[in-house]
Design a protein around this motif. Structure first.
Motif, mmCIF file in Angstrom:
data_model
loop_
_atom_site.group_PDB
_atom_site.id
_atom_site.type_symbol
_atom_site.label_atom_id
_atom_site.label_comp_id
_atom_site.label_asym_id
_atom_site.label_seq_id
_atom_site.Cartn_x
_atom_site.Cartn_y
_atom_site.Cartn_z
ATOM 1 N N SER A 148 7.482 -2.196 -13.149
ATOM 2 C CA SER A 148 6.409 -1.694 -12.289
ATOM 3 C C SER A 148 5.070 -1.707 -13.022
ATOM 4 O O SER A 148 4.047 -2.047 -12.434
ATOM 5 N N SER B 78 4.392 0.121 -7.685
ATOM 6 C CA SER B 78 5.091 1.388 -7.884
ATOM 7 C C SER B 78 6.545 1.143 -8.301
ATOM 8 O O SER B 78 7.146 0.124 -7.969
ATOM 9 N N ARG B 79 7.066 2.110 -9.023
ATOM 10 C CA ARG B 79 8.463 2.029 -9.448
ATOM 11 C C ARG B 79 9.391 2.050 -8.241
ATOM 12 O O ARG B 79 10.408 1.356 -8.202
#
Length: 138
Positions: free
Chosen positions: A41, A47-48
């Motif tokens: 990410s 985003s993760r």
């Protein structure tokens, strides 16, 4: 991990024209290379949770899971019946007024009078294009 071994995600990413899908393929390439989801990410600046989602979708659905999902978008202001009435109005107007050009302002007036809906002038031309009626050719 067997599902990851047979696919060269880097090569697929290089060939992919859709930028969003290319990022998804790169995420899987990094995952296959042993990077954790946080590292992926950070390196892709996403985003993760997106990385988690892409990996999960690939595991469940294969490469098809990386395709964009259909988006519903904003519902049309006019119903199908209203659009049909508008198309009929334009067609009749064009037959009766062969030598004149129907304008967006006139169409907007018709829509406002008939359906009590008022559009921005620029939207009239997008609406005409969407329903297959080209104002520039009449």
């Amino acid at each position: 991990m067997d599902k990851f071994e047979s696919i060269d995600f880097h090569q697929l990413a290089r060939k992919e024209k859709n930028a969003q899908k290319r990022i998804r393929l790169l995420a899987l390439a990094h995952f296959k290379d042993g990077k954790n989801r946080t590292e992926i990410s950070r390196s892709l600046k996403v985003s993760r949770s997106s990385v988690n989602n892409w990996v999960s979708r690939y595991i469940k659905h294969g490469l098809d899971g990386l395709e964009d999902k259909p988006r519903s978008g904003r519902p049309s202001t006019l119903s199908q019946e209203q659009i049909q009435r508008l198309q009929n109005y334009i067609e009749i107007w064009n037959v009766e007024n062969e030598d004149q050009k129907l304008t967006g302002v006139e169409i907007n007036s018709f829509i406002k009078d008939e359906f009590q809906v008022e559009f921005e002038p620029s939207h009239i031309y997008r609406l005409m294009k969407r329903i297959g009626m080209d104002l520039s050719s009449n």
